[in-house]
Design a protein around this motif. Structure first.
Motif, short mmCIF file in Angstrom:
data_model
loop_
_atom_site.label_atom_id
_atom_site.label_comp_id
_atom_site.label_asym_id
_atom_site.label_seq_id
_atom_site.Cartn_x
_atom_site.Cartn_y
_atom_site.Cartn_z
N THR A 329 -13.56 -15.64 -15.62
CA THR A 329 -12.53 -16.48 -15.01
C THR A 329 -11.26 -16.48 -15.87
N VAL A 330 -11.45 -16.60 -17.18
CA VAL A 330 -10.29 -16.59 -18.10
C VAL A 330 -9.57 -15.25 -17.98
N LYS A 331 -10.36 -14.17 -17.98
CA LYS A 331 -9.76 -12.82 -17.90
C LYS A 331 -8.99 -12.65 -16.58
N ALA A 332 -9.63 -13.08 -15.49
CA ALA A 332 -8.99 -12.93 -14.18
C ALA A 332 -7.71 -13.76 -14.10
N THR A 333 -7.72 -14.91 -14.74
CA THR A 333 -6.56 -15.80 -14.67
C THR A 333 -5.41 -15.29 -15.52
N LEU A 334 -5.74 -14.83 -16.72
CA LEU A 334 -4.67 -14.55 -17.68
C LEU A 334 -4.30 -13.07 -17.82
N PHE A 335 -5.26 -12.18 -17.64
CA PHE A 335 -4.99 -10.80 -18.06
C PHE A 335 -5.06 -9.75 -16.97
N THR A 336 -5.80 -10.01 -15.89
CA THR A 336 -6.05 -8.90 -14.95
C THR A 336 -4.87 -8.70 -14.00
N LYS A 337 -4.43 -7.42 -13.89
CA LYS A 337 -3.32 -7.12 -12.97
C LYS A 337 -3.82 -6.52 -11.66
N TYR A 338 -5.08 -6.16 -11.62
CA TYR A 338 -5.70 -5.56 -10.43
C TYR A 338 -4.94 -4.31 -9.97
N GLU A 339 -4.59 -3.46 -10.96
CA GLU A 339 -3.91 -2.21 -10.58
C GLU A 339 -4.88 -1.34 -9.80
N ASP A 340 -4.42 -0.76 -8.70
CA ASP A 340 -5.32 -0.01 -7.82
C ASP A 340 -4.45 0.91 -6.95
N LYS A 341 -4.49 2.22 -7.28
CA LYS A 341 -3.63 3.17 -6.55
C LYS A 341 -4.05 3.30 -5.09
N GLU A 342 -5.38 3.29 -4.85
CA GLU A 342 -5.87 3.40 -3.47
C GLU A 342 -5.35 2.24 -2.62
N ALA A 343 -5.36 1.07 -3.24
CA ALA A 343 -4.90 -0.12 -2.49
C ALA A 343 -3.42 0.01 -2.16
N LEU A 344 -2.64 0.63 -3.06
CA LEU A 344 -1.21 0.84 -2.77
C LEU A 344 -1.04 1.73 -1.55
N LYS A 345 -1.92 2.77 -1.48
CA LYS A 345 -1.83 3.68 -0.32
C LYS A 345 -2.17 2.94 0.97
N MET A 346 -3.12 2.01 0.87
CA MET A 346 -3.53 1.26 2.08
C MET A 346 -2.34 0.49 2.67
N LEU A 347 -1.42 0.09 1.81
CA LEU A 347 -0.26 -0.67 2.29
C LEU A 347 0.63 0.18 3.19
N GLU A 348 0.53 1.49 3.04
CA GLU A 348 1.38 2.37 3.84
C GLU A 348 0.69 2.85 5.11
N GLU A 349 -0.55 2.45 5.31
CA GLU A 349 -1.27 2.90 6.51
C GLU A 349 -0.62 2.31 7.76
N PRO A 350 -0.64 3.07 8.87
CA PRO A 350 -0.06 2.51 10.10
C PRO A 350 -0.84 1.28 10.53
N GLU A 351 -0.14 0.35 11.15
CA GLU A 351 -0.79 -0.90 11.58
C GLU A 351 -1.85 -0.62 12.63
N ALA A 352 -3.00 -1.30 12.49
CA ALA A 352 -4.06 -1.17 13.50
C ALA A 352 -3.59 -1.84 14.79
N PRO A 353 -4.01 -1.27 15.93
CA PRO A 353 -3.62 -1.95 17.19
C PRO A 353 -4.23 -3.35 17.22
N VAL A 354 -3.45 -4.30 17.68
CA VAL A 354 -3.90 -5.69 17.68
C VAL A 354 -4.38 -6.08 19.06
N ASN A 355 -5.58 -6.71 19.10
CA ASN A 355 -6.09 -7.19 20.38
C ASN A 355 -5.25 -8.37 20.85
#
Ligand code: SF4
Length: 373
Positions: A329-355
Motif C-alpha cells: 500500500t505504501v509503495k502503491a501510494t508513494l512510488f508506483t507510476k504504473y508505467e505500461d507501454k501496452e496500456a499506452l497503445k490501448m489508448l489509441e485503439e478505435p472506440e468500440a461500438p456502443v450499444n
C-alpha cells in the motif's frame, strides 16, 4: 487536498482494533439508503424501478441513527435514490456528524445548489458527486442532457463554501479510456479532493443489461485508464483496490465490509443483491450464508462482479492483514507510476461500438425509449 489525516487515522485504528479483537467480519462503510426516489432515471441503475408505494418511503432520522449505531462502521455512505430529495436529510447528516462518522453523501448534484444552505462544512461531511465522465459521456449515462453542467456548477459552489467534495464514477462497457483520463484532469482542475471509481454491476432491475462489463474486459479497461498515471490524480480509494481493477491483484469479495440498510431493513448479502433482509445488523452477520457469495462461490450473480462495494473492503483488509500488504500500500501510494507501454497503445485503439442506452421516465419507468443507436 488529500483525505484528512484524522479520517485516515480513524479508519486505520478501527481496522487494527477489529484485527486485534479477532473479528473477521467487520463493516468498514455502512451503505445507508434513506430512500429510493430519484430525480434521474439512469440506464444502469435499478433503484427507481421499485413500485410507487416503495418509492414514497423514507427512513426516519431515528431509523438511520439506530442503524449507524448498531453497525459501528466509521464511515457512512448515503446513496439512494437521491438523498437530497429526503425531507430530513439535513437532520440525518447533523446526527451522523454529531456521532463523528465520516459521511459520503452521494448525490447527482441536481439539487445541491438549492439545498446546500441546509449543511455546514465539516471534516466529517463530503459531497460525493456522481459524474460518469466528460460532458457527453455523463449526460448519456444519466440520460439527462445538461446534467454534467449542473453537477460541475454545484461542485464549484460546494468547494467555494468550504465543503469537502469528491466524485464517484461508474464505468460501463464502451467507456473510452482516453476520455476517462481527460475527465480525471477536469475534476482535478476543478479542485475536488479525490475520485472514486467502480465498474458497473448488472442489476436485474436495471433497464440497460447490455453495458455491464465482464471481468476480463473490466481489467483491460482499467489497465488502460490507470496505467501511466498522472501525479495530479487523487483517488479516494485504496490503492490496492485500483490494482485489483487493473488485474494486478485478486481478492475475494467482502460483502459484509459495506453492509446496506434501507427501507426494507438490512439487505442480504450486499449492496447489489437482494437475497432477503435481516431485522438487525447482528442477524445479518449471523444468518447470511456468506459462503454462497463472491466470484469463487460459483454464484452466477457474482461471476463478473468487481464493484467497489464488494472489493474495496477486501483491499483495505489486505493492507492491514500483513506487513506485505502494508508495504504494498505504501509503495502503491508513494512510488508506483504504473508505467505500461501496452496500456499506452490501448489508448489509441478505435472506440468500440456502443450499444444503445435506454431512457426511462421516472414517472412511467415501464415506458422505454432508445436514446442512442
Ligand atoms: S461478488 Fe458482487 S454481487 Fe456478489 S456478494 Fe460480492 S459485491 Fe455482492
Amino acid at each position: 487536498m488529500p483525505v484528512p489525516v484524522s479520517q485516515m487515522w480513524t479508519v486505520a485504528s478501527y481496522v487494527i482494533r477489529q484485527k486485534l479483537a479477532g473479528r473477521k467480519q467487520y463493516p468498514l462503510v455502512l451503505m445507508l439508503e434513506p430512500l429510493f426516489r430519484c430525480n434521474l432515471a439512469c440506464a444502469g441503475c435499478g433503484k427507481i424501478q421499485y413500485p410507487a408505494h416503495i418509492l414514497k418511503k423514507d427512513l426516519s432520522p431515528e431509523e438511520c441513527f439506530r442503524a449507524v449505531d448498531e453497525c459501528g462502521a466509521p464511515m457512512v455512505s448515503i446513496p439512494g435514490g437521491e438523498p437530497l430529495m429526503h425531507p430530513e436529510i439535513d437532520k440525518i447528516v447533523e446526527g451522523l456528524v454529531a456521532r463523528k462518522k465520516y459521511i459520503y453523501l452521494c448525490t447527482n448534484a441536481l439539487l445541491l445548489k438549492e439545498k446546500i444552505h441546509l449543511f455546514k462544512p465539516s471534516k466529517y461531511l463530503t459531497f460525493s458527486v456522481h459524474l460518469d465522465g466528460q460532458r457527453e459521456e455523463h449526460d448519456l449515462a444519466v440520460c439527462r442532457e445538461g446534467g454534467y453542467d449542473i453537477a460541475v456548477d454545484a461542485v464549484k459552489e460546494a468547494l467555494k463554501r468550504g465543503f469537502r467534495v469528491t466524485t464517484n464514477t461508474t464505468l460501463f462497457d464502451g467507456a473510452n479510456p482516453k476520455s476517462v483520463r481527460a475527465f480525471f484532469d477536469e475534476m482535478m482542475d476543478l479542485g475536488v479532493e479525490g475520485m472514486m471509481l467502480s465498474p458497473g454491476y448488472s442489476y436485474d432491475k436495471a433497464p440497460d443489461q447490455k453495458h455491464f462489463l465482464g471481468r476480463a474486459r473490466t481489467r483491460r479497461m482499467f489497465r488502460a485508464i490507470l496505467s501511466n498515471r498522472k501525479k495530479s490524480w487523487q483517488f479516494n480509494l485504496s490503492p490496492l483496490f485500483l490494482e485489483f481493477l487493473m488485474g494486478k491483484r485478486t481478492y475475494p469479495c467482502t460483502p459484509w465490509g459495506m453492509p446496506t440498510y434501507n427501507v426494507f431493513g438490512w439487505q442480504k448479502p450486499c449492496y447489489l443483491l437482494q437475497d432477503g433482509y435481516a431485522e438487525s445488523f447482528k442477524e445479518l452477520i449471523e444468518t447470511t450464508e456468506w459462503q454462497n457469495y463472491g466470484t469463487e462461490s460459483g454464484n452466477p450473480a457474482c461471476a463478473n462482479c468487481m464493484v467497489h462495494s464488494g472489493y474495496e473492503a477486501s483491499a483495505v483488509n489486505a493492507t492491514f492483514s500483513s506487513l506485505e500488504g502494508f508495504l504494498a500500500t505504501v509503495k502503491a501510494t508513494l512510488f508506483t507510476k504504473y508505467e505500461d507501454k501496452e496500456a499506452l497503445k490501448m489508448l489509441e485503439e478505435p472506440e468500440a461500438p456502443v450499444n444503445p442506452l435506454i431512457q426511462i421516465s421516472p414517472s412511467a419507468s415501464h415506458d422505454l425509449q432508445e436514446t442512442r443507436a
